[in-house]
Design a protein around this motif. Structure first.
Motif, PDB file in Angstrom:
ATOM      1  N   LEU A   1       0.868  -1.063  -0.009  1.00  0.00           N
ATOM      2  CA  LEU A   1      -0.045   0.018  -0.085  1.00  0.00           C
ATOM      3  C   LEU A   1       0.751   1.266   0.085  1.00  0.00           C
ATOM      4  O   LEU A   1       1.591   1.518   0.770  1.00  0.00           O
ATOM      5  N   ALA A   2       0.811   1.966  -1.054  1.00  0.00           N
ATOM      6  CA  ALA A   2       1.708   3.164  -1.149  1.00  0.00           C
ATOM      7  C   ALA A   2       0.558   4.428  -0.956  1.00  0.00           C
ATOM      8  O   ALA A   2      -0.230   4.596  -1.956  1.00  0.00           O
ATOM      9  N   VAL A   3       0.832   5.326  -0.124  1.00  0.00           N
ATOM     10  CA  VAL A   3       0.057   6.450   0.411  1.00  0.00           C
ATOM     11  C   VAL A   3       0.699   7.756  -0.562  1.00  0.00           C
ATOM     12  O   VAL A   3       1.768   8.400   0.009  1.00  0.00           O
ATOM     13  N   PHE A   4      -0.124   8.481  -1.050  1.00  0.00           N
ATOM     14  CA  PHE A   4       0.000   9.623  -1.715  1.00  0.00           C
ATOM     15  C   PHE A   4      -0.459  10.798  -1.386  1.00  0.00           C
ATOM     16  O   PHE A   4      -1.799  10.670  -0.855  1.00  0.00           O
ATOM     17  N   GLU A   5      -0.135  11.910  -1.348  1.00  0.00           N
ATOM     18  CA  GLU A   5      -0.776  13.202  -1.071  1.00  0.00           C
ATOM     19  C   GLU A   5      -1.695  13.581  -1.899  1.00  0.00           C
ATOM     20  O   GLU A   5      -2.919  14.253  -1.770  1.00  0.00           O
ATOM     21  N   SER A   6      -1.623  13.274  -3.319  1.00  0.00           N
ATOM     22  CA  SER A   6      -2.516  13.516  -4.273  1.00  0.00           C
ATOM     23  C   SER A   6      -2.704  12.517  -5.358  1.00  0.00           C
ATOM     24  O   SER A   6      -1.754  11.500  -5.495  1.00  0.00           O
ATOM     25  N   VAL A   7      -3.907  12.323  -6.099  1.00  0.00           N
ATOM     26  CA  VAL A   7      -4.182  11.450  -7.227  1.00  0.00           C
ATOM     27  C   VAL A   7      -2.936  11.787  -8.243  1.00  0.00           C
ATOM     28  O   VAL A   7      -2.503  10.596  -8.857  1.00  0.00           O
ATOM     29  N   ALA A   8      -2.557  12.976  -8.383  1.00  0.00           N
ATOM     30  CA  ALA A   8      -1.596  13.363  -9.466  1.00  0.00           C
ATOM     31  C   ALA A   8      -0.266  12.302  -9.487  1.00  0.00           C
ATOM     32  O   ALA A   8       0.268  11.870 -10.233  1.00  0.00           O
ATOM     33  N   ALA A   9       0.009  12.750  -7.975  1.00  0.00           N
ATOM     34  CA  ALA A   9       1.369  12.095  -7.641  1.00  0.00           C
ATOM     35  C   ALA A   9       1.325  10.623  -7.733  1.00  0.00           C
ATOM     36  O   ALA A   9       2.096   9.831  -8.334  1.00  0.00           O
ATOM     37  N   ALA A  10       0.120  10.017  -7.419  1.00  0.00           N
ATOM     38  CA  ALA A  10       0.219   8.363  -7.701  1.00  0.00           C
ATOM     39  C   ALA A  10       0.030   7.896  -8.861  1.00  0.00           C
ATOM     40  O   ALA A  10       0.543   6.993  -9.296  1.00  0.00           O
ATOM     41  N   SER A  11      -0.822   8.806  -9.794  1.00  0.00           N
ATOM     42  CA  SER A  11      -0.859   8.503 -11.254  1.00  0.00           C
ATOM     43  C   SER A  11       0.620   8.562 -11.991  1.00  0.00           C
ATOM     44  O   SER A  11       0.884   7.594 -12.783  1.00  0.00           O
ATOM     45  N   GLU A  12       1.352   9.435 -11.518  1.00  0.00           N
ATOM     46  CA  GLU A  12       2.841   9.584 -11.804  1.00  0.00           C
ATOM     47  C   GLU A  12       3.654   8.329 -11.447  1.00  0.00           C
ATOM     48  O   GLU A  12       4.429   7.670 -12.170  1.00  0.00           O
ATOM     49  N   ALA A  13       3.684   7.963 -10.200  1.00  0.00           N
ATOM     50  CA  ALA A  13       4.221   6.589  -9.575  1.00  0.00           C
ATOM     51  C   ALA A  13       3.654   5.376 -10.461  1.00  0.00           C
ATOM     52  O   ALA A  13       4.287   4.589 -10.795  1.00  0.00           O
ATOM     53  N   VAL A  14       2.465   5.452 -10.926  1.00  0.00           N
ATOM     54  CA  VAL A  14       1.935   4.349 -11.756  1.00  0.00           C
ATOM     55  C   VAL A  14       2.851   4.223 -13.150  1.00  0.00           C
ATOM     56  O   VAL A  14       3.083   3.127 -13.504  1.00  0.00           O
ATOM     57  N   SER A  15       2.590   5.486 -13.770  1.00  0.00           N
ATOM     58  CA  SER A  15       3.477   5.367 -14.931  1.00  0.00           C
ATOM     59  C   SER A  15       5.026   4.895 -14.717  1.00  0.00           C
ATOM     60  O   SER A  15       5.632   4.326 -15.822  1.00  0.00           O
ATOM     61  N   GLY A  16       5.485   5.318 -13.680  1.00  0.00           N
ATOM     62  CA  GLY A  16       6.876   5.066 -13.334  1.00  0.00           C
ATOM     63  C   GLY A  16       7.241   3.660 -13.104  1.00  0.00           C
ATOM     64  O   GLY A  16       8.053   2.992 -13.434  1.00  0.00           O
ATOM     65  N   ILE A  17       6.268   3.004 -12.441  1.00  0.00           N
ATOM     66  CA  ILE A  17       6.393   1.470 -12.049  1.00  0.00           C
ATOM     67  C   ILE A  17       6.455   0.656 -13.633  1.00  0.00           C
ATOM     68  O   ILE A  17       7.159  -0.161 -13.933  1.00  0.00           O
ATOM     69  N   ILE A  18       5.507   1.206 -14.536  1.00  0.00           N
ATOM     70  CA  ILE A  18       5.366   0.412 -15.632  1.00  0.00           C
ATOM     71  C   ILE A  18       6.514   0.633 -16.353  1.00  0.00           C
ATOM     72  O   ILE A  18       7.157  -0.305 -17.038  1.00  0.00           O
ATOM     73  N   ALA A  19       6.986   1.950 -16.297  1.00  0.00           N
ATOM     74  CA  ALA A  19       8.111   2.212 -17.320  1.00  0.00           C
ATOM     75  C   ALA A  19       9.487   1.542 -16.863  1.00  0.00           C
ATOM     76  O   ALA A  19      10.336   1.492 -17.671  1.00  0.00           O
ATOM     77  N   SER A  20       9.518   1.280 -15.397  1.00  0.00           N
ATOM     78  CA  SER A  20      10.624   0.253 -15.066  1.00  0.00           C
ATOM     79  C   SER A  20      10.839  -0.900 -15.499  1.00  0.00           C
ATOM     80  O   SER A  20      11.833  -1.475 -15.304  1.00  0.00           O
ATOM     81  N   GLY A  21       9.556  -1.433 -16.165  1.00  0.00           N
ATOM     82  CA  GLY A  21       9.622  -2.793 -16.915  1.00  0.00           C
ATOM     83  C   GLY A  21       9.158  -3.975 -15.841  1.00  0.00           C
ATOM     84  O   GLY A  21       8.983  -5.060 -16.302  1.00  0.00           O
ATOM     85  N   ILE A  22       8.879  -3.638 -14.662  1.00  0.00           N
ATOM     86  CA  ILE A  22       8.069  -4.491 -13.630  1.00  0.00           C
ATOM     87  C   ILE A  22       6.445  -4.560 -14.123  1.00  0.00           C
ATOM     88  O   ILE A  22       5.975  -3.833 -14.465  1.00  0.00           O
ATOM     89  N   LEU A  23       6.046  -5.896 -14.151  1.00  0.00           N
ATOM     90  CA  LEU A  23       4.698  -5.849 -14.766  1.00  0.00           C
ATOM     91  C   LEU A  23       3.996  -6.467 -13.156  1.00  0.00           C
ATOM     92  O   LEU A  23       4.019  -7.701 -12.894  1.00  0.00           O
ATOM     93  N   PRO A  24       3.240  -5.522 -12.548  1.00  0.00           N
ATOM     94  CA  PRO A  24       2.631  -6.113 -11.335  1.00  0.00           C
ATOM     95  C   PRO A  24       1.533  -6.968 -11.758  1.00  0.00           C
ATOM     96  O   PRO A  24       0.840  -6.811 -12.656  1.00  0.00           O
ATOM     97  N   ALA A  25       1.096  -7.774 -10.761  1.00  0.00           N
ATOM     98  CA  ALA A  25      -0.120  -8.673 -10.977  1.00  0.00           C
ATOM     99  C   ALA A  25      -1.224  -7.866 -10.957  1.00  0.00           C
ATOM    100  O   ALA A  25      -2.338  -7.921 -11.642  1.00  0.00           O
TER     101      ALA A  25
END
Lengths: 473, 473
Positions: A221-245
């Motif tokens: 569970l990753a807690v963010f101050e804003s939806v925008a920050a969380a969205s950017e983390a999503v892009s970052g995770i996908i771009a890292s090449g990890i495919l979460p379940a």
């Protein structure tokens, strides 16, 4: 329709036909509650073999029908519009064959999704598509709607897991489509029937692919101050090449609702949280999760909580999967919209949703499959106020128009049903829609199976949106 | 057809119409060489926009056509049977749009499969379906045949990677199917068109999904004394829970042929080798490969050779992917059969193949996707001997009948084409086949697009099997 009911009782038994108004009220809607309609007769076959004679009786009587599974669909696919008879598959509830070495099961249409995984868990296998309604929804409904779920990011949707189906056409003819192996020779009718929303007839059995259960999980569970920050983390995770379940987002409105309902310790003052699940071979999990955490930190994460055991993991998933139910405490009614945008456009669509909420004076929460770009704005309202209902419809339409404008689609995983008939036209031109209708006509020229659904020729539906109505004859 | 050719030249230019017998001979067959037929006219549009007017000219003239990509298909899908005109998409060779953040490309039908991966390699992405003909075959042909390849075990086949297509119907109408995102709302016409073998019209463009290139690979050659031991190792690897990116088997006949052709150091005295490739996050690769090696040892592996670098990996794959070509040195002709069985039945089908080889006095080699249960017996023959041709056909049919009896299918990834029209009836009953034909008729009631293919109404084809013939008018 007393004569018809008697003929149906002769096939399915006395307790297999419902035509008393009190009991019929149970079937007036599915998970899409903005519109309702009561069927005249509900028929519940006991076995797949009873379905062809039931449909032949209806065919001979010139009566249209709507197939229904558990009624958990979210776009009104089982609303009886111009279809007085409902054919309900909930008693077709046997898992007929389990082939562990080749990883497949044959299940009747009324088998509950969760039962499949329960049946093969001891062998280290599972059935991957896991809609939030998993403990209630049935395989037949999943096939009709091509259901998704949080784990589609890694595992794909229902169509990726159905090897074959038995389909009863509106005239009672039985066809076996696909087969026991992955390859579908000839035309891919399985792919066509999966997601057809009951417009081709009644699916009575399906052969499903099983997937080997991963060695382990890591759930964060990753807690963010804003939806925008969380969205950017999503892009970052996908771009890292990890495919979460799974890679899910919940915003503050949803967090508040879930916490009020279940008290699992979610941060109700956060702007948004991500639920990130990795699965696979045990060896790779920790290094991958370390990378996910590093990405979250780069995007200003406030707090990272890794589930320490299966109980903590289960609690996080309970919060996510029951979010829709929890929202029920906030308002008399809610409507779950469903759309999809290219993953990079998630921040844009979230801004559109916020603007629509403000303009239409509505509360909208967001809980969705962020990794897929599949959004689920939950719009709160009170159906007793017709003006609110209109505003909900208007906001929903604006959001879906924006999805299309951003390069996405009007439905991510809930289907068209009655809800989005008009919106399908945002996505496809008249020629494209005509091609679909040609196909439908190949099986059901008279539209006996689930008429006035999916396709925009369904004028009855599009032009008479009302909170409650009778099935026209 | 001089009048027709002139009208076509007016659309596609002088060099876009071939009607000289010498040049037409190039188009007398595809990769399936057991039957041949020469078209009367080949037309090569230069742009997708030229395809609709070309088809309208044919429609108005009442002339049937066969679409063709690179002609690498293996089941005779592009044989001009009752179709005097061939519409060849090889000049539609532009990649029109590359969207790296959302991982998709829009490619014209004539773009070579390999070019897609080449175009996005620098960004760490690739296009996953990789048939052995990858350096030559085109996206349009891949879509028509729903092509597979060695890496389908992990990544799936073409239909799992096509988001949308532009299809020109036989009357010249253009429909856009699917879209830019994963979800396919309404009826899944993309899934229907992928694998339709050109029977719905001509696909001119496709939107393809890209996959992130794995961080690393481990590629292992495991040498076994017998095909049976190798087969058991395959079952053991899958049962261990590891999902290799590829899991291929080559038997001794193939090993001899590949080694004679390329001298890459394969053990020509072995009973069979497995080529096992793992890919993914770097951290997990070595422990997983250690487990694969342990499984191989438990099944009596004679030798394990792990590719030490990219050059060794490339050499192993070169041997595998060019195996078909290498076999060409062993006999004047060969026919690659294609079938699939449940993975656990691989040893059984290999025994059937060996028995068929002996009974029909034929040499048959095996190189195949063992992890999928997708077999590829390569039957050697000399087309100048009609008796041998008959024996090849008989052996092929026996093998496919056994695939069905073992719970598999008559085609794993090569399609039905003209080769397996009769065999499709082994798998589907008359009602099931009628359902497919209804769908085909919805788009093409007069069978103008690739007539007498796939479906068993194609009497012309079934009843006149002959090594060489003219396209009937």
């Amino acid at each position: 329709m007393p004569g018809l009911a008697a003929r149906l009782r002769a096939i399915v038994g006395d307790d297999g036909v419902i035509d008393h108004p009190d009991t019929l009220a149970v079937y007036e809607c599915d998970g899409y509650t903005l519109e309702r309609a009561v069927p005249e007769v509900v028929v519940l076959p006991r076995t797949p073999a009873e379905v062809p004679p039931v449909l032949r009786v209806l065919w001979d009587a010139g009566v249209a029908f709507v197939p229904r599974g558990a009624g958990t669909g979210l776009s009104g696919g089982t609303l009886p519009v111009a279809a007085p008879v409902m054919v309900c598959t909930s008693r077709l509830n046997r898992i007929e064959h389990v082939d562990l070495p080749n990883r497949r099961v044959v299940a009747q249409a009324g088998v509950v999704n969760q039962w499949i995984s329960n049946a093969v868990r001891a062998a280290g296998l599972f059935y991957a598509p896991d809609p939030s309604s998993q403990p209630a929804c049935t395989i037949g409904g999943n096939v009709a709607e091509n259901s998704g779920g949080p784990h589609t990011l890694k595992y794909g949707v229902t169509t990726n897991h159905v090897l074959g189906v038995e389909l009863v056409l509106p005239d009672g003819e039985v066809v076996q489509l696909g087969g026991p192996v992955e390859e579908r020779p000839g035309l891919d009718l399985v792919g066509l029937v999966v997601g057809c929303e009951g417009t081709f007839g009644v699916v009575t059995r399906a052969t499903l692919r099983l997937v080997r259960a991963p060695e382990g999980y890591r759930t964060l569970l990753a807690v963010f101050e804003s939806v925008a920050a969380a969205s950017e983390a999503v892009s970052g995770i996908i771009a890292s090449g990890i495919l979460p379940a799974a890679l899910e987002m919940m915003d503050s409105l949803i967090l508040g609702a879930v916490e009020a309902a279940y008290r699992i310790g979610l941060p109700t003052d956060a702007g948004a949280v991500l639920l990130v699940e990795l699965d696979g071979q045990a060896a790779g999990l920790d290094p991958q999760m370390a990378e996910v955490e590093a990405v979250c930190r780069r995007h200003g994460v406030r707090e990272l909580r890794l589930a320490r055991d299966e109980a903590e993991r289960a609690a996080l998933w309970k919060g996510r999967k029951r979010a829709f139910g929890a929202v029920g405490r906030l308002a008399p009614n809610y409507c779950t919209q469903d759309g999809v945008v290219p993953r990079t456009k998630v921040p844009d669509i979230l801004r559109v949703i916020a603007a629509a909420a403000e303009r239409h004076r509505l509360r909208i929460g967001n809980v969705f499959h962020a990794g897929d770009g599949n959004i689920h704005p939950i719009i709160l309202y009170d159906e007793r106020d017709p003006d609110q209902v209109e505003r909900v419809l208007a906001a929903g339409r604006e959001i879906l128009e924006a999805c299309v404008a951003l390069g996405g689609s009007v439905t991510g995983e809930h289907g068209i049903g009655v809800e989005k008939i008009r919106e399908l036209g945002l996505l496809f031109g008249p020629d494209d829609l005509r091609a679909m209708m040609r196909l439908r006509a190949a099986f059901d020229p008279e539209q006996r199976a689930n008429p006035h659904k999916v396709f925009p020729d369904a004028r009855v539906c599009v032009e008479t949106r009302a909170p409650r109505r009778q099935a026209p004859m």
